[in-house]
Motif scaffolding. Sequence first.
Motif, short mmCIF file in Angstrom:
data_model
loop_
_atom_site.label_atom_id
_atom_site.label_comp_id
_atom_site.label_asym_id
_atom_site.label_seq_id
_atom_site.Cartn_x
_atom_site.Cartn_y
_atom_site.Cartn_z
N ILE A 1 0.87 -1.18 0.00
CA ILE A 1 0.00 0.00 0.00
C ILE A 1 0.90 1.23 0.00
O ILE A 1 1.74 1.40 0.89
N GLY B 1 -1.46 -0.90 -3.97
CA GLY B 1 -2.70 -0.34 -3.47
C GLY B 1 -2.55 1.14 -3.15
O GLY B 1 -1.46 1.59 -2.77
N ARG C 1 -4.93 4.39 -1.18
CA ARG C 1 -6.12 4.78 -0.44
C ARG C 1 -6.77 5.99 -1.12
O ARG C 1 -6.10 6.96 -1.46
N GLN D 1 -8.78 9.35 -1.59
CA GLN D 1 -9.08 10.57 -0.85
C GLN D 1 -10.04 11.41 -1.68
O GLN D 1 -9.74 11.75 -2.82
N ASP E 1 -14.55 7.73 -0.71
CA ASP E 1 -13.47 8.22 0.15
C ASP E 1 -13.10 7.16 1.18
O ASP E 1 -13.97 6.61 1.86
N GLY E 2 -11.82 6.85 1.27
CA GLY E 2 -11.34 5.84 2.22
C GLY E 2 -11.21 4.45 1.64
O GLY E 2 -10.61 3.58 2.29
N ASP E 3 -11.77 4.20 0.44
CA ASP E 3 -11.62 2.89 -0.19
C ASP E 3 -10.16 2.63 -0.52
O ASP E 3 -9.37 3.55 -0.75
N LEU E 4 -9.82 1.36 -0.58
CA LEU E 4 -8.48 0.94 -0.97
C LEU E 4 -8.55 0.38 -2.38
O LEU E 4 -9.23 -0.62 -2.63
N GLN F 1 -11.14 -2.58 -2.27
CA GLN F 1 -11.40 -3.15 -0.95
C GLN F 1 -11.97 -2.07 -0.04
O GLN F 1 -11.42 -0.97 0.04
N ARG F 2 -13.07 -2.40 0.60
CA ARG F 2 -13.73 -1.42 1.46
C ARG F 2 -13.90 -2.01 2.85
O ARG F 2 -14.27 -3.16 3.03
N THR F 3 -13.61 -1.18 3.85
CA THR F 3 -13.81 -1.57 5.24
C THR F 3 -15.04 -0.87 5.78
O THR F 3 -15.13 0.36 5.75
#
Length: 206
Positions: free
Chosen positions: A83, A121, A123, A125, A136-139, A203-205
């Motif tokens: 990442i 990867g 992130r 923004q 926003d915040g997805d990888l 990828q999403r958390t």
Amino acid sequence: MKGLTDKQQEIMDYISEFTHREGMAPTIFEISDHFQVQSATVFSHIRALQRKGYVNRSSKARSLALTQSNKPRHFSLSLSIPILGRISAGAPLLSEEHVEQHISFDPTLLPRQTGGHKLFGLRVQGESMRDLGIMDGDLLIAKQTETASIGDVVIAMVDGETTVKSLYLSDGKWELRPANPAYKSRFYPLDDLVIQGVVVALQRTF
């Protein structure tokens, strides 16, 4: 067990993905065709994987099996994907100064055409790609490449900054198109845009 070279890891990932998708192991010919190398080269890598204890193989057709699983239709290896943090112009994309951490990722979630490409990867923004489901915040997981097709979501370097947009060609210039009406496309001369990768997964958390 001993460590793997990059190519051995790629071959293992392909065996895993193929077996998961087709319900049977690939042949040596299918592996060599996928990686565009000679069968003898694949044999050499398979023998090395056998010696290291990662692969079992008999004289029967389609007998390749990875030793990490007793249920080949339901397993997948984990890829270790770097990442990246802020990427500066002129420096190698995957240099140590850029890597913030590594994550494990299921290779069966990747498109087949990513085989042979290094992955990285980033992130997300901001919300400029919101309407394509990129929040926003997805990888984002991208394959490292300097070329892309029209319509691809690309990681591009412009004016020393990295951005994620859809790539189009308009009036002889590259168009980096957002997916949010609150943002406008930006246009760049063909020589001013550096493509660093094409997005292949997210990828999403929660």
